[in-house]
Write a protein that holds these residues in place. Sequence first.
Motif, PDB file in Angstrom:
ATOM      1  N   MET A 167       9.691 -18.521 -31.826  1.00  0.00           N
ATOM      2  CA  MET A 167       8.376 -19.816 -31.323  1.00  0.00           C
ATOM      3  C   MET A 167       7.593 -19.428 -30.604  1.00  0.00           C
ATOM      4  O   MET A 167       7.275 -20.282 -29.513  1.00  0.00           O
ATOM      5  N   GLU A 168       6.201 -18.643 -30.468  1.00  0.00           N
ATOM      6  CA  GLU A 168       5.432 -17.756 -29.744  1.00  0.00           C
ATOM      7  C   GLU A 168       3.772 -18.665 -29.684  1.00  0.00           C
ATOM      8  O   GLU A 168       3.284 -18.270 -29.291  1.00  0.00           O
ATOM      9  N   ARG A 169       3.511 -18.438 -31.054  1.00  0.00           N
ATOM     10  CA  ARG A 169       2.188 -18.327 -31.821  1.00  0.00           C
ATOM     11  C   ARG A 169       2.670 -19.584 -32.900  1.00  0.00           C
ATOM     12  O   ARG A 169       2.682 -19.062 -34.227  1.00  0.00           O
ATOM     13  N   ILE A 170       2.016 -20.797 -32.722  1.00  0.00           N
ATOM     14  CA  ILE A 170       2.483 -21.860 -33.596  1.00  0.00           C
ATOM     15  C   ILE A 170       1.389 -22.255 -34.478  1.00  0.00           C
ATOM     16  O   ILE A 170       0.140 -22.740 -33.165  1.00  0.00           O
ATOM     17  N   GLY A 190       6.738 -24.830 -23.271  1.00  0.00           N
ATOM     18  CA  GLY A 190       6.349 -24.216 -22.101  1.00  0.00           C
ATOM     19  C   GLY A 190       4.841 -23.376 -22.631  1.00  0.00           C
ATOM     20  O   GLY A 190       4.252 -22.644 -22.547  1.00  0.00           O
ATOM     21  N   LEU A 191       3.997 -23.659 -23.841  1.00  0.00           N
ATOM     22  CA  LEU A 191       2.880 -23.274 -24.567  1.00  0.00           C
ATOM     23  C   LEU A 191       1.839 -23.626 -24.333  1.00  0.00           C
ATOM     24  O   LEU A 191       1.296 -24.895 -24.392  1.00  0.00           O
ATOM     25  N   PRO A 192       0.711 -23.174 -24.110  1.00  0.00           N
ATOM     26  CA  PRO A 192      -0.471 -23.681 -24.267  1.00  0.00           C
ATOM     27  C   PRO A 192      -0.760 -23.658 -26.005  1.00  0.00           C
ATOM     28  O   PRO A 192      -1.098 -23.049 -26.820  1.00  0.00           O
ATOM     29  N   VAL A 193      -1.789 -24.885 -25.412  1.00  0.00           N
ATOM     30  CA  VAL A 193      -2.667 -25.336 -26.618  1.00  0.00           C
ATOM     31  C   VAL A 193      -3.328 -25.520 -27.006  1.00  0.00           C
ATOM     32  O   VAL A 193      -4.795 -25.582 -25.752  1.00  0.00           O
ATOM     33  N   VAL A 194      -4.283 -25.326 -27.596  1.00  0.00           N
ATOM     34  CA  VAL A 194      -5.084 -24.538 -28.367  1.00  0.00           C
ATOM     35  C   VAL A 194      -5.956 -25.972 -29.241  1.00  0.00           C
ATOM     36  O   VAL A 194      -5.060 -26.101 -30.368  1.00  0.00           O
ATOM     37  N   HIS A 195      -6.656 -26.745 -29.045  1.00  0.00           N
ATOM     38  CA  HIS A 195      -7.375 -27.474 -30.314  1.00  0.00           C
ATOM     39  C   HIS A 195      -8.550 -27.270 -30.924  1.00  0.00           C
ATOM     40  O   HIS A 195      -9.624 -27.162 -30.090  1.00  0.00           O
ATOM     41  N   LEU A 196      -8.701 -26.924 -32.219  1.00  0.00           N
ATOM     42  CA  LEU A 196      -9.897 -26.582 -32.626  1.00  0.00           C
ATOM     43  C   LEU A 196     -11.134 -26.957 -32.071  1.00  0.00           C
ATOM     44  O   LEU A 196     -11.792 -26.897 -32.625  1.00  0.00           O
ATOM     45  N   ASP A 197     -10.702 -28.728 -32.316  1.00  0.00           N
ATOM     46  CA  ASP A 197     -11.709 -30.071 -32.312  1.00  0.00           C
ATOM     47  C   ASP A 197     -12.368 -29.205 -30.801  1.00  0.00           C
ATOM     48  O   ASP A 197     -13.391 -29.299 -31.002  1.00  0.00           O
ATOM     49  N   GLN A 198     -12.453 -29.017 -29.696  1.00  0.00           N
ATOM     50  CA  GLN A 198     -12.106 -28.697 -28.874  1.00  0.00           C
ATOM     51  C   GLN A 198     -13.320 -27.393 -28.734  1.00  0.00           C
ATOM     52  O   GLN A 198     -14.167 -27.311 -28.475  1.00  0.00           O
ATOM     53  N   LEU A 199     -12.769 -26.660 -29.732  1.00  0.00           N
ATOM     54  CA  LEU A 199     -13.492 -25.266 -30.136  1.00  0.00           C
ATOM     55  C   LEU A 199     -14.977 -25.150 -30.719  1.00  0.00           C
ATOM     56  O   LEU A 199     -16.017 -24.883 -30.358  1.00  0.00           O
ATOM     57  N   TRP A 200     -15.211 -26.181 -31.934  1.00  0.00           N
ATOM     58  CA  TRP A 200     -15.886 -26.750 -32.507  1.00  0.00           C
ATOM     59  C   TRP A 200     -17.233 -27.737 -32.206  1.00  0.00           C
ATOM     60  O   TRP A 200     -17.651 -27.340 -32.329  1.00  0.00           O
ATOM     61  N   ILE A 246      -0.351 -22.758 -28.838  1.00  0.00           N
ATOM     62  CA  ILE A 246      -0.584 -23.267 -30.025  1.00  0.00           C
ATOM     63  C   ILE A 246      -1.496 -23.834 -30.358  1.00  0.00           C
ATOM     64  O   ILE A 246      -2.399 -24.447 -30.245  1.00  0.00           O
ATOM     65  N   ILE A 247      -1.528 -23.669 -32.091  1.00  0.00           N
ATOM     66  CA  ILE A 247      -3.232 -24.002 -32.028  1.00  0.00           C
ATOM     67  C   ILE A 247      -3.378 -24.937 -33.615  1.00  0.00           C
ATOM     68  O   ILE A 247      -2.206 -24.590 -34.688  1.00  0.00           O
TER      69      ILE A 247
END
Length: 166
Positions: free
Chosen positions: A1-4, A26-36, A63-64
Amino acid sequence: MERILIIGCSGSGKSTLARALGEKLGLPVVHLDQLWWKEGWQNVTKEEFDSRLAMALNMERWIIDGNYSRTMEMRLAKCDTVLYLDFSPVACLWGMCQRVFGNYGKVRPDMAPGCPERFDPDFVKWIWNFNKNNRVRNYTWIAQAKHAKAIILKNRREVKRFLEGL
């Protein structure tokens, strides 16, 4: 699991799971709410959101969390694992209530700066109707992403067991 990719109704705990997984794997997390969102609950343009999302998707590992159905196929094409939090509307409303009452007036770590937690009656209705309006489509998308491992979690107990089993 590298792109979740983590999807599911608001209030199901997508962001909480994303943070826990990020710490554990140890994966970076991207929250779509922060992008929108930008300050004051104003959204960015679709073009700016797509540009921000493309940058995230081009990272080697991530992780998105979030739904944003317009870009679902794009995200599904790049992920290796999909976690679908397929919770009942009651469970999601309970999660939303806990979030609102616990963070009212504060900006959550998974939200854009300047977007404090608030109560929105339209959001309650959206959560209540999420499964009716999105469940079939979500399962269809997951089935079409044959390259990705799909993990369906139906409640918080299953999420806890999943995390403990990693």
